[in-house]
Write a protein that holds these residues in place. Sequence first.
Motif, mmCIF file in Angstrom:
data_model
loop_
_atom_site.group_PDB
_atom_site.id
_atom_site.type_symbol
_atom_site.label_atom_id
_atom_site.label_comp_id
_atom_site.label_asym_id
_atom_site.label_seq_id
_atom_site.Cartn_x
_atom_site.Cartn_y
_atom_site.Cartn_z
ATOM 1 N N MET A 24 108.917 66.099 -5.914
ATOM 2 C CA MET A 24 109.621 65.900 -4.652
ATOM 3 C C MET A 24 110.047 64.439 -4.532
ATOM 4 O O MET A 24 109.242 63.535 -4.720
ATOM 5 C CB MET A 24 108.708 66.272 -3.476
ATOM 6 N N LEU A 25 111.315 64.209 -4.223
ATOM 7 C CA LEU A 25 111.817 62.851 -4.078
ATOM 8 C C LEU A 25 111.420 62.293 -2.713
ATOM 9 O O LEU A 25 111.664 62.913 -1.681
ATOM 10 C CB LEU A 25 113.335 62.827 -4.239
ATOM 11 N N GLU A 26 110.795 61.122 -2.732
ATOM 12 C CA GLU A 26 110.301 60.501 -1.513
ATOM 13 C C GLU A 26 110.639 59.011 -1.525
ATOM 14 O O GLU A 26 110.921 58.427 -2.570
ATOM 15 C CB GLU A 26 108.779 60.667 -1.405
ATOM 16 N N LYS A 27 110.580 58.411 -0.343
ATOM 17 C CA LYS A 27 110.736 56.966 -0.205
ATOM 18 C C LYS A 27 109.459 56.393 0.394
ATOM 19 O O LYS A 27 108.854 57.003 1.272
ATOM 20 C CB LYS A 27 111.924 56.619 0.698
ATOM 21 N N THR A 28 109.062 55.226 -0.072
ATOM 22 C CA THR A 28 107.908 54.545 0.500
ATOM 23 C C THR A 28 107.988 53.061 0.176
ATOM 24 O O THR A 28 108.678 52.659 -0.770
ATOM 25 C CB THR A 28 106.582 55.126 -0.032
ATOM 26 N N LEU A 29 107.309 52.261 0.962
ATOM 27 C CA LEU A 29 107.108 50.861 0.624
ATOM 28 C C LEU A 29 105.836 50.749 -0.206
ATOM 29 O O LEU A 29 104.875 51.496 0.009
ATOM 30 C CB LEU A 29 106.981 50.005 1.882
ATOM 31 N N GLY A 30 105.828 49.827 -1.148
ATOM 32 C CA GLY A 30 104.652 49.642 -1.986
ATOM 33 C C GLY A 30 104.402 48.174 -2.277
ATOM 34 O O GLY A 30 105.343 47.380 -2.380
ATOM 35 N N ILE A 31 103.127 47.819 -2.392
ATOM 36 C CA ILE A 31 102.710 46.456 -2.723
ATOM 37 C C ILE A 31 102.067 46.482 -4.102
ATOM 38 O O ILE A 31 101.130 47.253 -4.343
ATOM 39 C CB ILE A 31 101.719 45.914 -1.680
ATOM 40 N N VAL A 32 102.561 45.661 -5.007
ATOM 41 C CA VAL A 32 102.070 45.656 -6.384
ATOM 42 C C VAL A 32 100.703 44.980 -6.444
ATOM 43 O O VAL A 32 100.531 43.855 -5.964
ATOM 44 C CB VAL A 32 103.055 44.931 -7.321
ATOM 45 N N LEU A 33 99.738 45.683 -7.046
ATOM 46 C CA LEU A 33 98.393 45.141 -7.202
ATOM 47 C C LEU A 33 98.102 44.729 -8.642
ATOM 48 O O LEU A 33 97.561 43.650 -8.885
ATOM 49 C CB LEU A 33 97.350 46.173 -6.748
ATOM 50 N N HIS A 34 98.457 45.586 -9.594
ATOM 51 C CA HIS A 34 98.045 45.307 -10.975
ATOM 52 C C HIS A 34 98.900 46.126 -11.935
ATOM 53 O O HIS A 34 99.285 47.257 -11.617
ATOM 54 C CB HIS A 34 96.571 45.677 -11.154
ATOM 55 N N ILE A 35 99.184 45.543 -13.099
ATOM 56 C CA ILE A 35 99.941 46.228 -14.151
ATOM 57 C C ILE A 35 99.073 46.280 -15.407
ATOM 58 O O ILE A 35 98.517 45.264 -15.831
ATOM 59 C CB ILE A 35 101.261 45.498 -14.480
ATOM 60 N N ILE A 36 98.974 47.469 -16.013
ATOM 61 C CA ILE A 36 98.201 47.641 -17.244
ATOM 62 C C ILE A 36 99.097 48.271 -18.310
ATOM 63 O O ILE A 36 99.692 49.329 -18.073
ATOM 64 C CB ILE A 36 96.979 48.552 -17.013
ATOM 65 N N PRO A 37 99.237 47.647 -19.490
ATOM 66 C CA PRO A 37 100.007 48.278 -20.569
ATOM 67 C C PRO A 37 99.378 49.611 -20.974
ATOM 68 O O PRO A 37 98.160 49.715 -21.131
ATOM 69 C CB PRO A 37 99.926 47.254 -21.705
ATOM 70 N N TYR A 38 100.215 50.629 -21.128
ATOM 71 C CA TYR A 38 99.743 51.961 -21.523
ATOM 72 C C TYR A 38 100.001 52.202 -23.008
ATOM 73 O O TYR A 38 99.147 52.681 -23.737
ATOM 74 C CB TYR A 38 100.441 53.013 -20.669
ATOM 75 N N ASN A 39 101.212 51.872 -23.443
ATOM 76 C CA ASN A 39 101.551 51.886 -24.867
ATOM 77 C C ASN A 39 102.708 50.906 -25.067
ATOM 78 O O ASN A 39 102.976 50.078 -24.192
ATOM 79 C CB ASN A 39 101.887 53.304 -25.357
ATOM 80 N N ASP A 40 103.387 50.985 -26.199
ATOM 81 C CA ASP A 40 104.448 50.021 -26.488
ATOM 82 C C ASP A 40 105.646 50.155 -25.551
ATOM 83 O O ASP A 40 106.425 49.211 -25.400
ATOM 84 C CB ASP A 40 104.928 50.183 -27.934
#
Length: 241
Positions: free
Chosen positions: A1-17
């Motif tokens: 389902m397509l939705e809109k929201t505001l988001g605050i970035v907390l952390h980024i983790i590499p998953y693969n290349d």
Amino acid sequence: MLEKTLGIVLHIIPYNDKISVAHLYTEQYGRSSYLIPQGGGKKARMFRSLFMPFSILELDIDYRNSRELQKIIEARTVLPLQNIYSDPVKNAEALFLSEVLCQTIKEPEPNLPLFAFIARSIQVLNIMEEGKANFHLCFLLQLCSFLGFSPNMETYRTGYFFDMLNGIFSPSRPIHTYTLDAREAEVFARLTRMDFNNLRHFKFNRGERNAILDRILTYYRLHQPDISELRSPEILRAIFD
């Protein structure tokens, strides 16, 4: 389902290349995780510039309750934060506080007052100059009330000890070791009167500020036992040195 929201970035983790996992705190879905591209491609570079710690984004997402990792269709910056990312002190505080939030907020349900507090705090940090070295201390103490372990200031009296385990002030020293003596308890009580408008009036040297942060983090770990070792406080210490 397509939705809109505001988001605050907390952390980024590499998953693969090719893919990273971005942990965000969103207005509509609480804590949630999203797949974003990584690498040297145009789309990956665009996402990398947007998904910085504390970035506030407007998101178009393909959200499904049955899926642990959600898909982002489009992301846009709500508030440019150049003043944070170009300032070593503010940038270090953003890294540190986003790491704390990533470890303390786990609920996938929306909490509009908490989201509003974090978003407003980021806006304050972006424009603040005087007192910015105390911002992270004030933020952590105010965050306590949203997490459910705010110190009971009604129990404070001059000369009392602070029982960190139970979050109360006591005329006698508790039998456990998680206690602030009368002098430290007085400083802690004074800190609870901080807000983002009066930070410049609280003067601390490097040693005092580091000691205060250590006590606050101890208090957090007593009430949030799942908090693991934080890396970013050392960045703060280096900046303030």
